[in-house]
Design an enzyme around this catalytic site. Sequence first.
Site, PDB file in Angstrom:
ATOM      1  N   ASP A 239       0.809  -1.224   0.000  1.00  0.00           N
ATOM      2  CA  ASP A 239       0.000   0.000   0.000  1.00  0.00           C
ATOM      3  C   ASP A 239       0.842   1.275   0.000  1.00  0.00           C
ATOM      4  OD1 ASP A 239      -2.104  -1.868   0.456  1.00  0.00           O
ATOM      5  OD2 ASP A 239      -1.896  -1.659   2.624  1.00  0.00           O
TER       6      ASP A 239
ATOM      7  N   GLU B 196     -11.502  -0.284  -3.281  1.00  0.00           N
ATOM      8  CA  GLU B 196     -10.755   0.355  -2.181  1.00  0.00           C
ATOM      9  C   GLU B 196      -9.550   1.077  -2.784  1.00  0.00           C
ATOM     10  OE1 GLU B 196      -9.809  -3.034   0.271  1.00  0.00           O
ATOM     11  OE2 GLU B 196      -8.339  -3.818  -1.145  1.00  0.00           O
TER      12      GLU B 196
HETATM   13  O1  FUB Z   1      -3.221  -3.677   3.390  1.00  0.00           O
HETATM   14  C1  FUB Z   1      -4.492  -3.888   3.965  1.00  0.00           C
HETATM   15  C2  FUB Z   1      -5.544  -3.603   2.947  1.00  0.00           C
HETATM   16  O2  FUB Z   1      -5.341  -4.432   1.795  1.00  0.00           O
HETATM   17  C3  FUB Z   1      -5.533  -2.200   2.416  1.00  0.00           C
HETATM   18  O3  FUB Z   1      -6.090  -1.280   3.283  1.00  0.00           O
HETATM   19  C4  FUB Z   1      -6.234  -2.421   1.139  1.00  0.00           C
HETATM   20  O4  FUB Z   1      -6.163  -1.355   0.233  1.00  0.00           O
HETATM   21  C5  FUB Z   1      -5.560  -3.669   0.631  1.00  0.00           C
HETATM   22  O5  FUB Z   1      -4.311  -3.390   0.040  1.00  0.00           O
END
Ligand code: FUB
Length: 442
Positions: free
Chosen positions: A27, A197
């Site tokens: 991320d 997301e």
């Molecule tokens: O890294 C945890 C979660 O997985 C993140 O918040 C999302 O975007 C995905 O990458």
Amino acid sequence: MSTIRIPAEALRSVGSNPVITSIFTADPSAHVWDDGRIYMYASHDMDPARGCDLMDRYHVFSSADMVNWIDEGEILRSDDVAWGRPEGGFMWAPDAAYRNGTYYFYFPHPSDSNWNDSWKIGVATSDHPAKGFVDRGYIEGLGGFAMIDPCVFVDDDNRAYLYYGGGGKCVGGELADDMMSMKGEPVPMETTEDFHEAAWVFKRNGMYYLTYADNLEENNRMRYAISDNPLGPWTYKGIFLEPTGCSTTHGSVAEFKGKWYLFYHNQAISGQGNLRSVCIDEIEFNEDGTIRTVRQTANGLQPAAAISAPHPNPHRYYADGAMTGGGAAVSFGDNHMPIIGGLELEGAFAEFGQVDGGAAGGRATIYVHYATADRLAKLRLTVNGSDYSLLNLPSTGSEQSFSGCAQITVTLRPDRSNTVRLTGGNGDARVDYILVNPFQDL
Ligand code: FUB
């Protein structure tokens, strides 16, 4: 700011992907700050993983040339968050912003044991981009759905906007001057298609871009939309990052020295979707501003600037007891197999005493020079009794080839009052020496 010199052994002239190999990171949110370096704020997949539950201990990385990345050390962990979930963990995808002399670090974290119903967007601040962050609480008044993956975009007019969301819904709104509260109710980011997301907003040639992860099962891709307004409405434009091989995808886009780059993650080192690694590739635009499909490379990047001169005299501590620089006392564990210049990791340990943290102590990078024939050996590092992450030691091809260099930045006490201990984590590897490079923090 810091003066950062990299030892010659660790200095690279070309890149490769993943770019961060010694610990698992995901991320990445990239920003260029006033000191001219590019900084990457990443989440940290703790090894061994339990889903994404145990993610914790954010590290920041910085570079002057896009090829040589320095671990600037850990900036925040769940234990530092006064309002956070009692069991810790769940430190998911963060972002950072700079405004009026303060660096803001935004991170999603639950406030309750019932993690999925208690997400908050936490804020920590510092006057330095990569250290000294202090928890300031969370942004009040948000809620009602998965409040993960905050992104903060500061426009040319110095107005700041927060975007966040997961589970199919993305919202955005303007931040108040304190950067910790909203000016009004966040509004849905309309006409994005298949949003999952990982929202990220950037501006190029007057056009705003909203990039995000989609819902393709077990193989998320990155899509984008454009607008002439930071809060939309958005016009959907398509997919620009195909699956990376990892079930999640998450990226940020930044310009550095005239070129644009995509920061993202894959699972190339571990083969596991919850032990991820950050990669960087160039991102290219068509004449009309649309994004070309990003070519995911294993070779990585050419330097974006001249590679700086190596550090002339890092402290060097040999695993066979020889010493230069700081002058270390080395002792070995009972199970040590005496291999010249090396340490066999299985059940063994080597302890380096009298490690020099510099006159003031503080941040120092430890470089571990090793050889391993294993695909991925691992080694545990403790400093003055504090446990750091398991260090990844990707294969060097043979136990005789000491070309591997794993690095992590730790906190040392002043002068020679430090003890660094390496213990076996997984597989067989041999350690030739460690370099200890205290930061010259100003
Ligand atoms: O890294 C945890 C979660 O997985 C993140 O918040 C999302 O975007 C995905 O990458």
